[in-house]
Design an enzyme around this catalytic site. Structure first.
Site, mmCIF file in Angstrom:
data_model
loop_
_atom_site.group_PDB
_atom_site.id
_atom_site.type_symbol
_atom_site.label_atom_id
_atom_site.label_comp_id
_atom_site.label_asym_id
_atom_site.label_seq_id
_atom_site.Cartn_x
_atom_site.Cartn_y
_atom_site.Cartn_z
ATOM 1 N N GLU A 1 6.566 -0.138 -4.657
ATOM 2 C CA GLU A 1 5.390 -0.364 -5.890
ATOM 3 C C GLU A 1 4.094 -0.466 -5.160
ATOM 4 O O GLU A 1 4.044 -1.126 -4.304
ATOM 5 C CB GLU A 1 5.742 -1.708 -6.554
ATOM 6 C CG GLU A 1 6.583 -1.653 -7.834
ATOM 7 C CD GLU A 1 6.260 -0.248 -8.661
ATOM 8 O OE1 GLU A 1 4.914 0.007 -8.805
ATOM 9 O OE2 GLU A 1 7.046 0.429 -9.106
ATOM 10 N N VAL B 1 2.087 2.268 3.513
ATOM 11 C CA VAL B 1 3.160 1.694 4.063
ATOM 12 C C VAL B 1 4.625 1.893 3.221
ATOM 13 O O VAL B 1 5.612 2.010 3.760
ATOM 14 C CB VAL B 1 3.031 -0.015 4.265
ATOM 15 C CG1 VAL B 1 4.278 -0.385 4.462
ATOM 16 C CG2 VAL B 1 1.777 -0.284 5.066
ATOM 17 N N GLY B 2 4.445 1.926 1.917
ATOM 18 C CA GLY B 2 5.507 2.395 1.018
ATOM 19 C C GLY B 2 6.202 3.866 1.427
ATOM 20 O O GLY B 2 7.076 3.849 1.630
ATOM 21 N N SER C 1 0.864 -1.068 -0.151
ATOM 22 C CA SER C 1 0.052 -0.087 0.207
ATOM 23 C C SER C 1 0.830 1.420 0.043
ATOM 24 O O SER C 1 2.083 1.136 0.441
ATOM 25 C CB SER C 1 -0.841 -0.049 1.090
ATOM 26 O OG SER C 1 -0.167 0.042 2.192
ATOM 27 N N CYS D 1 -3.607 -4.063 -7.762
ATOM 28 C CA CYS D 1 -2.977 -2.675 -7.799
ATOM 29 C C CYS D 1 -3.479 -1.901 -9.111
ATOM 30 O O CYS D 1 -3.619 -0.870 -9.048
ATOM 31 C CB CYS D 1 -1.729 -2.818 -7.695
ATOM 32 S SG CYS D 1 -0.965 -3.741 -8.869
#
Ligand code: NAD
Length: 511
Positions: free
Chosen positions: A264, A245-246, A242, A298
């Site tokens: 990503e 978090v990224g 997500s 995604c």
């Protein structure tokens, strides 16, 4: 082959839960603390249990990977590719078992489970072949007696942190290029799909990878992922998941300047339907794009941006097909849409539906939480489809819903379609449906995305293409084909063959 009949499948799958362990330095190790992985189509069915790892296990795994790096990096690319070829053969042998496990653990229908497993196999075949391709090259120097080379060198220990929705393909996209290039790996699967991660790691062991080259740590993001990201001996982090978090991982890793991070993340993808579109293609592209994996890709289409001139004709045909979508346990081959991964996904879907209503949506198909009978113990919902006139700053048209939640947005012409498409922080996948090559070319050059399609759905990766997004969808280091760039440093290396030193740019040696 996977049996076609759901009942046969159920029968063959009445098995005891699989017990995963961590795999560190070539040995399997359990833990007193465990967590369960359940089937989202029947949350009473425990697919397996796995260790709840923390900093201690992460430290051990990174130390093992660091030690193995010293010898693994010295093997040739061809030798490392041979290990990957062994793995490819095992993936092929076990493809149906892996497919079934994927469906049981993440809920997607069995033909999607199979596609996920096949994609993992394709990645292994591709990387095994790549071991015999050039991994550096010679370039001309300004000085005739010099040879100049550009070489690829591994970086060290790579942390591979995976999401749940492609539990075999995505780990392979990142692990295999890493080890092919001479890095060693600590792999953390998503906490929703630990048993798929366990199965893949068993195959790495069987393929003969030396101890410490691949290490598996199971656990959640906070206790297990976080210490991995923060570890001083991790040289690179390959994260897929997500946006929240990224972003966090990018911020944490920026504290260590040497640490490379590829993130990503999510998308707010669209299918753009222009006035000259073939509506059969448009309808099928939108059904596949919006509802495969229950909208939990995604790259899922959650916006259908359509020219007003064809809106009515398209909507009629699209809705007729939407209402025929079969929702159920993905082990039944006739099911098109499986459950959502967990209750939190279901609540997110409800929140996005409510937001759409608040923002003035005309609801065309009112999605329901499905309960009772075959749905009694699963996270099942039916598709939610609505029509909304475009307005800027709309929550439901800009934010990722990651569920079967789809907006139909009427526009006037191609330019407005692209303006509406670009009005989100994300930039992952875009499909355009048109018969006019001048139009798709214009859309290609003005929409913001990392994956573009013409007369196709917004979903559908192939491993030899880079997979990733722009803007908030990715930080410019795509997975699959693209990840080899991320796990190697390109170095310049120059050799002088003359008995004297002649410098470039006319530098003089006279004192
Ligand atoms: P997530 O971000 O919740 O979790 C992904 C992984 O990160 C998991 O392994 C999780 O345990 C770990 N993690 C969580 N917190 C962490 C922390 N503090 N430190 C380190 N690791 C941590 O995502 P998810 O729910 O598994 O997957 C869904 C999301 O992934 C969606 O947004 C989807 O769009 C995105 N996704 C992107 C791609 C892509 O290639 N762009 C592919 C698949 C999924």
């Amino acid at each position: 082959m996977v049996p076609r009949n759901a009942q046969t499948l159920r029968y063959t799958l009445e098995v005891t839960p699989i017990q995963s362990k961590n795999y560190i330095d070539g040995a399997w190790a359990g833990s007193a603390k465990q967590f369960e992985s359940v089937n989202p189509a029947n949350t009473k069915e425990v697919v397996g249990t796995a260790p709840s790892s923390g900093k201690g296990e992460v430290d051990e795994a990174v130390a093992a990977a660091k030690s193995a790096y010293q010898t693994w990096r010295d093997l040739t690319w061809v030798k490392r590719a041979e290990y990957i070829d062994n793995l490819a053969q095992l993936l092929k042998r076990d493809i149906d078992e892996i497919a079934t496990l994927i469906t049981r653990e993440c809920g997607k229908p069995i033909n999607e489970g199979r596609a996920d497993a096949v994609e993992a196999l394709h990645m292994a075949q591709y990387m095994a072949g790549l071991g015999r391709m050039p991994n550096g090259y010679t370039v001309s120097s300004e000085i005739p007696a010099k040879d100049a080379f550009i070489l690829r060198r591994p970086k060290g220990v790579i942390a591979c942190i995976a999401p749940w929705n492609f539990p075999s393909a995505i780990p392979m996209w990142v692990i295999l290029p890493s080890v092919l290039a001479g890095n060693t790996v600590v792999f953390k699967p998503a906490e929703q799909t630990p048993i798929c991660g366990y199965k893949l790691t068993q195959l790495f062991e069987e393929a003969g990878f030396p101890a410490g080259v691949i290490n598996l740590v199971q656990g959640d993001g906070e206790s297990c992922g976080d210490p991995l990201v923060r570890h001083k001996d991790v040289a690179g982090i390959l994260f897929t998941g997500s946006r929240a978090v990224g972003k966090y991982i990018q911020q944490v890793a920026s504290g260590d300047l040497y640490k490379f991070v590829a993130t990503e993340m999510g998308g707010k993808n669209a299918t753009i339907i222009l006035e000259d579109a073939d509506l059969d293609i448009a309808v099928n592209a939108c059904i596949l794009g919006a509802f495969k994996t229950s909208g939990q890709r995604c790259v899922s289409t959650s916006r259908i941006i359509i020219d007003r001139k064809v809106e009515t004709a398209f909507t009629e045909r699209f809705l007729e097909k939407v209402t025929r979508i079969r929702v159920g346990d993905g082990l039944d081959e006739s099911v098109f849409m499986g459950p959502l991964i967990e209750a939190s996904g279901l609540h997110k879907w409800q929140l996005h539906n409510e937001k759409a209503r608040e923002e003035g949506a005309e609801v065309l198909v009112d999605g329901k939480v499905l309960t009772g009978g075959a749905y009694a113990n699963g996270n099942f919902v039916s598709p939610f489809v609505y029509r909304l006139e475009y307005r800027p700053n709309s929550f439901c048209l800009r934010e990722e819903a990651f569920s079967p939640h789809v907006a139909i947005i009427p526009v006037s012409g191609m330019e407005q379609a692209v303006d509406v498409y670009n009005d989100t922080d994300y930039g992952l996948s875009m499909a355009v449906i048109t018969e006019d090559y001048r139009k798709w070319r214009w859309v290609r050059d003005h929409a913001e995305y990392g994956l573009g399609y013409v007369n196709l759905p917004s979903i559908g990766a192939e491993v030899h293409l880079p997979f990733g997004g722009v803007k908030a969808s990715g930080n410019g280091h795509p997975g699959a084909e693209g990840i080899l760039e991320s796990v190697t440093s390109r170095i310049a290396f120059t050799v002088n063959h003359a008995h004297e030193i002649t410098m470039a740019q006319g530098l003089s040696t006279i004192v």
